[in-house]
Design an enzyme around this catalytic site. Structure first.
Site, PDB file in Angstrom:
ATOM      1  N   HIS A 157      -5.984  12.924  -5.831  1.00  0.00           N
ATOM      2  CA  HIS A 157      -5.619  11.632  -5.234  1.00  0.00           C
ATOM      3  C   HIS A 157      -5.568  10.514  -6.281  1.00  0.00           C
ATOM      4  O   HIS A 157      -6.537   9.745  -6.385  1.00  0.00           O
ATOM      5  CB  HIS A 157      -6.688  11.230  -4.209  1.00  0.00           C
ATOM      6  CG  HIS A 157      -6.725  12.063  -2.978  1.00  0.00           C
ATOM      7  ND1 HIS A 157      -6.059  11.717  -1.823  1.00  0.00           N
ATOM      8  CD2 HIS A 157      -7.353  13.218  -2.712  1.00  0.00           C
ATOM      9  CE1 HIS A 157      -6.277  12.628  -0.895  1.00  0.00           C
ATOM     10  NE2 HIS A 157      -7.068  13.548  -1.406  1.00  0.00           N
ATOM     11  N   GLU A 214      -4.262   7.757  -6.023  1.00  0.00           N
ATOM     12  CA  GLU A 214      -4.357   6.465  -5.319  1.00  0.00           C
ATOM     13  C   GLU A 214      -5.811   6.046  -5.103  1.00  0.00           C
ATOM     14  O   GLU A 214      -6.066   4.916  -4.712  1.00  0.00           O
ATOM     15  CB  GLU A 214      -3.583   6.515  -3.995  1.00  0.00           C
ATOM     16  CG  GLU A 214      -4.247   7.235  -2.837  1.00  0.00           C
ATOM     17  CD  GLU A 214      -4.250   8.767  -2.920  1.00  0.00           C
ATOM     18  OE1 GLU A 214      -3.854   9.336  -3.966  1.00  0.00           O
ATOM     19  OE2 GLU A 214      -4.685   9.394  -1.938  1.00  0.00           O
ATOM     20  N   CYS A 251      -2.276  16.005  -2.226  1.00  0.00           N
ATOM     21  CA  CYS A 251      -3.264  16.727  -1.418  1.00  0.00           C
ATOM     22  C   CYS A 251      -2.623  17.271  -0.131  1.00  0.00           C
ATOM     23  O   CYS A 251      -1.823  18.201  -0.218  1.00  0.00           O
ATOM     24  CB  CYS A 251      -4.473  15.822  -1.177  1.00  0.00           C
ATOM     25  SG  CYS A 251      -5.944  16.756  -0.778  1.00  0.00           S
TER      26      CYS A 251
HETATM   27  N1  GLN Z   1      -7.857  19.638   3.613  1.00  0.00           N
HETATM   28  C1  GLN Z   1      -6.743  18.807   3.986  1.00  0.00           C
HETATM   29  C2  GLN Z   1      -5.616  19.635   4.596  1.00  0.00           C
HETATM   30  O1  GLN Z   1      -5.654  20.815   4.582  1.00  0.00           O
HETATM   31  C3  GLN Z   1      -6.229  18.029   2.806  1.00  0.00           C
HETATM   32  C4  GLN Z   1      -7.301  17.077   2.335  1.00  0.00           C
HETATM   33  C5  GLN Z   1      -6.778  15.817   1.710  1.00  0.00           C
HETATM   34  O2  GLN Z   1      -5.602  15.471   1.826  1.00  0.00           O
HETATM   35  N2  GLN Z   1      -7.671  15.075   1.104  1.00  0.00           N
HETATM   36  O3  GLN Z   1      -4.693  19.065   5.100  1.00  0.00           O
END
Ligand code: GLN
Length: 191
Positions: free
Chosen positions: A172, A174, A80
Site C-alpha cells: 500500500h 498510499e 493489494c
Molecule cells: N485480504 C484482502 C483481500 O483478499 C486484501 C487486503 C488489502 O487490500 N489490504 O481482498
C-alpha cells in the site's frame, strides 16, 4: 492535466486521493459511475476487500465497461485487493473479477504468515531511493506470464509487477509518505 480516478466503491480511496493531490499535473477524483470510468485517463483500484469490490463492480454494471477500457489500453494500478481484482487467476478463491492481467495471485498469502508488516526496499525501475512498503493481509503473485515484468520480489514472492498498461502491487504505497509509485503510475499515463 491528467484525470486519475480512484475506484470509489470500497477501501483505501481517500489515502490514494491525498497522494495524487501532491503530484503535478494530476487531477484526482473518486470514480464511482460508468461515466467516471469512461472519462478518466487512468484508474487506481485500491486495497480493501477484493470480494466486496468485485461484487460492487458487478452490482453497478461496471465490470464490463472497466474491462473494456483496460483492454483498450487505459493505465490501471491495483494495490493489494486491487491486484486480486486485476488477476486472471486466484490460487485459493473460485471468484474472478476483471481477469485482465496474466498473473496468478494468492489471496491473504502474507496474511497467513504475518497479518501486516513493514519493510523498505530498492525498486530501480521506480525510484533511486529506497521505498517504504506496508503490507496488510496482502496477496502475493505466485506465477506470471512471460509478458509480465517483475518489478519486485521479496523472498520468493513477487509483490510488484507490470504488464503494459497494468501495474499491480501487493503493498500500500498510499499508506506511507513516499510518492514514488504514484509518480511512476502518473508517468505510465503520460507516456
Ligand atoms: N485480504 C484482502 C483481500 O483478499 C486484501 C487486503 C488489502 O487490500 N489490504 O481482498
Amino acid at each position: 492535466m491528467k484525470q486519475i480516478g480512484v475506484l470509489g466503491l470500497q477501501g483505501a480511496v481517500q489515502e490514494h486521493l491525498d497522494k495524487l493531490s501532491q503530484i503535478d499535473n494530476v487531477d484526482a477524483f473518486s470514480a464511482k459511475y460508468r461515466s467516471d470510468i469512461e472519462n478518466c485517463d487512468g484508474l487506481i483500484i485500491p486495497g480493501g476487500e477484493s470480494t466486496a469490490i468485485g461484487r460492487l463492480l458487478a452490482d453497478f454494471n461496471l465490470t464490463q465497461p472497466l474491462k473494456a477500457r483496460i483492454e483498450a489500453g487505459m493505465p490501471v494500478w491495483g494495490t493489494c485487493a486491487g491486484m486480486i481484482i486485476l488477476a486472471k487467476n486466484i490460487s485459493n478463491d473460485a471468484r474472478r473479477h476483471l481477469e485482465v492481467m496474466d498473473i496468478e495471485v494468492m489471496r491473504n498469502g502474507y496474511g497467513r504468515q504475518l497479518d501486516s508488516f513493514f519493510t523498505s526496499v530498492s525498486v530501480p525501475q521506480v525510484s533511486d531511493a529506497e521505498i517504504p512498503l506496508v503490507f496488510i493481509r496482502a496477496p502475493y503473485v505466485v506465477d506470471v506470464a512471460p509478458q509480465v515484468e517483475v518489478l519486485l520480489r521479496l523472498d520468493e514472492h513477487i509483490v510488484a509487477c507490470r504488464q503494459d498498461n497494468m501495474l499491480a502491487t501487493s503493498f500500500h504505497p498510499e499508506l506511507t509518505n513516499d510518492l514514488s509509485f504514484h509518480r511512476y503510475f502518473a508517468e505510465m499515463i503520460n507516456k
